[in-house]
Motif scaffolding. Structure first.
Motif, short mmCIF file in Angstrom:
data_model
loop_
_atom_site.label_atom_id
_atom_site.label_comp_id
_atom_site.label_asym_id
_atom_site.label_seq_id
_atom_site.Cartn_x
_atom_site.Cartn_y
_atom_site.Cartn_z
N PRO A 155 0.82 -1.22 0.00
CA PRO A 155 0.00 0.00 0.00
C PRO A 155 0.85 1.27 0.00
O PRO A 155 1.95 1.30 0.56
CB PRO A 155 -0.82 -0.14 1.29
N THR A 156 0.32 2.30 -0.60
CA THR A 156 1.07 3.54 -0.83
C THR A 156 1.68 4.12 0.44
O THR A 156 2.83 4.58 0.43
CB THR A 156 0.14 4.58 -1.48
N ASN A 157 0.94 4.09 1.54
CA ASN A 157 1.43 4.73 2.75
C ASN A 157 2.60 3.99 3.41
O ASN A 157 3.19 4.49 4.36
CB ASN A 157 0.29 4.91 3.76
N ILE A 185 9.83 1.49 3.44
CA ILE A 185 10.45 0.34 2.77
C ILE A 185 11.55 0.79 1.82
O ILE A 185 12.65 0.21 1.79
CB ILE A 185 9.38 -0.49 2.03
N VAL A 186 11.29 1.82 1.05
CA VAL A 186 12.29 2.31 0.09
C VAL A 186 13.53 2.83 0.82
O VAL A 186 14.66 2.56 0.41
CB VAL A 186 11.69 3.39 -0.83
N GLU A 209 6.02 0.65 -6.80
CA GLU A 209 4.74 0.89 -7.45
C GLU A 209 4.33 2.36 -7.32
O GLU A 209 4.73 3.06 -6.38
CB GLU A 209 3.65 -0.01 -6.85
N LYS A 210 3.56 2.79 -8.30
CA LYS A 210 3.05 4.17 -8.25
C LYS A 210 1.92 4.25 -7.23
O LYS A 210 1.27 3.23 -6.94
CB LYS A 210 2.59 4.61 -9.64
N PRO A 211 1.63 5.45 -6.71
CA PRO A 211 2.55 6.58 -6.68
C PRO A 211 3.70 6.29 -5.72
O PRO A 211 3.55 5.47 -4.82
CB PRO A 211 1.68 7.73 -6.17
N LEU A 212 4.83 6.95 -5.92
CA LEU A 212 5.92 6.75 -4.97
C LEU A 212 5.43 6.99 -3.55
O LEU A 212 5.78 6.25 -2.63
CB LEU A 212 7.07 7.71 -5.29
N SER A 213 4.63 8.01 -3.36
CA SER A 213 3.96 8.30 -2.10
C SER A 213 2.77 9.17 -2.41
O SER A 213 2.67 9.73 -3.50
CB SER A 213 4.90 9.01 -1.12
N HIS A 214 1.85 9.30 -1.46
CA HIS A 214 0.76 10.26 -1.60
C HIS A 214 1.13 11.59 -0.97
O HIS A 214 0.32 12.52 -0.95
CB HIS A 214 -0.52 9.72 -0.98
N ARG A 215 2.35 11.67 -0.46
CA ARG A 215 2.87 12.91 0.12
C ARG A 215 4.15 13.30 -0.62
O ARG A 215 5.09 12.52 -0.71
CB ARG A 215 3.17 12.74 1.61
N ARG A 216 4.21 14.55 -1.10
CA ARG A 216 5.36 14.98 -1.89
C ARG A 216 6.66 14.89 -1.11
O ARG A 216 7.69 14.45 -1.64
CB ARG A 216 5.16 16.42 -2.39
N GLU A 217 6.64 15.30 0.15
CA GLU A 217 7.88 15.30 0.92
C GLU A 217 8.45 13.89 1.07
O GLU A 217 9.66 13.70 1.09
CB GLU A 217 7.67 15.96 2.28
N GLU A 218 7.57 12.90 1.16
CA GLU A 218 8.04 11.52 1.26
C GLU A 218 8.63 11.06 -0.07
O GLU A 218 9.67 10.39 -0.09
CB GLU A 218 6.90 10.60 1.67
N SER A 255 -8.23 8.61 1.60
CA SER A 255 -7.25 9.52 1.00
C SER A 255 -6.03 9.72 1.88
O SER A 255 -4.95 10.05 1.38
CB SER A 255 -7.91 10.87 0.69
N ALA A 256 -6.18 9.51 3.19
CA ALA A 256 -5.03 9.64 4.09
C ALA A 256 -4.01 8.54 3.85
O ALA A 256 -2.84 8.67 4.21
CB ALA A 256 -5.49 9.62 5.54
N GLN A 257 -4.43 7.42 3.26
CA GLN A 257 -3.53 6.31 2.98
C GLN A 257 -3.14 6.22 1.51
O GLN A 257 -2.02 5.82 1.20
CB GLN A 257 -4.18 4.98 3.40
N SER A 258 -4.05 6.59 0.61
CA SER A 258 -3.79 6.40 -0.82
C SER A 258 -3.73 7.70 -1.62
O SER A 258 -3.20 7.71 -2.72
CB SER A 258 -4.88 5.52 -1.43
N GLY A 259 -4.30 8.76 -1.09
CA GLY A 259 -4.44 9.99 -1.85
C GLY A 259 -5.73 10.07 -2.62
O GLY A 259 -6.03 11.08 -3.26
N GLY A 260 -6.52 8.97 -2.59
CA GLY A 260 -7.80 8.96 -3.30
C GLY A 260 -7.64 8.72 -4.79
O GLY A 260 -6.56 8.44 -5.30
#
Length: 329
Positions: A72-74, A79-80, A93-102, A164-169
């Protein structure tokens, strides 16, 4: 890529959910050795593909040359960073994260460790999308003026997708595929307007209009529907001299209509759209990690697509368009 090229490579696949299965199948096809780690379902996922199982992430990192993150995205960020710290090349897998700073931290950590980070923007590897990009670059339709992209299917079964807090929606999780393709096809995006209707457990529809730096417009439609809704995609690319069209629900493949003469015909028949894009994607990434060529998509490309998706999210909340400067809002 032939099987022998990946035979010495050991890949650690983290995750055992839906996206892990095509990755495992692709690695088997490519002849790589595979080790799987997941908190749930590792044995069931590994078995059909002849993969080994690692008890934890530390064991997986010790046993592999390359890490393939299918969780899952969050969870991607941690892991990376651990994979980079262990000196392992990473596919995520995409997205790298749902948060830009991450996402930025992931890119920076891999660069500092001297390892490669490859994003799973697999749409660039689907035959119809890759062929459309080639034809546009070759000038067959002229510079893109209006692009329409659609991607719809059943709502994912896992509940985290709708959070959306976990995936970005839907804008970040699903429509980022088409945001990336639009930018690849028509260049940098400078303005985004978007809206989202519906919510879990019912259907959700996302719409975004992208304005590119040269004035081209891209309309993106994404949808998560009822459990039995079939998955389908389509696109049209209009330029001054022609129109490219494709629909996954049509018996016709990739078609070209010329502006000043007879139809250009079916350039890529539906029968040619076979073979796994995941095989093409992972082969290209693995070759790059082994000193081969540069893949067609980079971590910076995925970050740019994330910036578009996040801008779309802000637009959907405010009801106003969001400007992007240098790829960022």
């Amino acid at each position: 890529m032939t099987l022998s090229l990946l035979a010495p490579l050991t890949v650690g696949v983290v995750g055992a959910g839906g996206i892990a299965r095509p990755h495992l199948e692709a690695w088997r096809h490519l002849g790589a050795k595979v080790v799987v780690h997941s908190q749930v379902g590792a044995e069931e996922a590994a078995g059909p593909y002849g993969a080994a199982v690692a008890a934890d992430l530390d064991e997986l990192l010790a046993r592999c040359d390359l890490v393939d993150v299918c969780t899952p995205t969050n969870t991607h960020h941690d892991i990376v960073l651990r994979a980079a710290g262990a000196g392992r090349h990473v596919i995520c897998e995409k997205p790298l994260s749902h948060r830009r700073e991450e996402a930025v931290a992931m890119i920076d950590a891999c660069a500092a460790a001297g390892v490669q980070l490859h994003p799973g923007q697999v749409v660039r590897f689907f035959p119809e999308y890759a062929a459309a990009k080639h034809l546009v670059s070759a000038g067959r339709v002229g510079a893109p003026a209006v692009v329409r992209l659609s991607r719809r299917g059943a709502r994912p079964e896992r509940s985290w997708f709708a959070d959306s807090a976990q995936s970005g929606g839907i804008l970040v999780d699903q429509m980022i595929h088409d945001f990336d393709f639009a930018r690849w096809l028509a260049g940098e995006v400078v303005r985004v307007f978007a809206c989202v209707t519906g919510d879990a457990p019912g259907p959700t529809l996302g719409m975004a209009v992208l304005t590119h730096a040269d004035g081209a417009l891209t309309h993106v439609l994404g949808g998560w529907g009822h459990p039995h809704e079939s998955f389908r995609t389509s696109f049209s690319i209009a330029g001054a001299t022609g129109l490219l069209r494709h629909s996954s629900g049509s018996t016709q493949g990739l078609a070209l209509t010329l502006a000043d003469g007879p139809t250009g015909g079916e350039l890529l028949p539906a029968s040619a759209m076979v073979g796994s894009p995941f095989v093409a994607e992972l082969a290209e990434f693995a070759a790059s990690c082994s000193g081969g060529g540069t893949p067609r998509v980079s971590a910076q490309d995925s970050l740019a697509a994330l910036d578009i998706a996040l801008a779309a999210g802000r637009s959907a909340v405010t009801g106003e368009s969001v400007e992007l400067v240098g790829g960022r809002s």
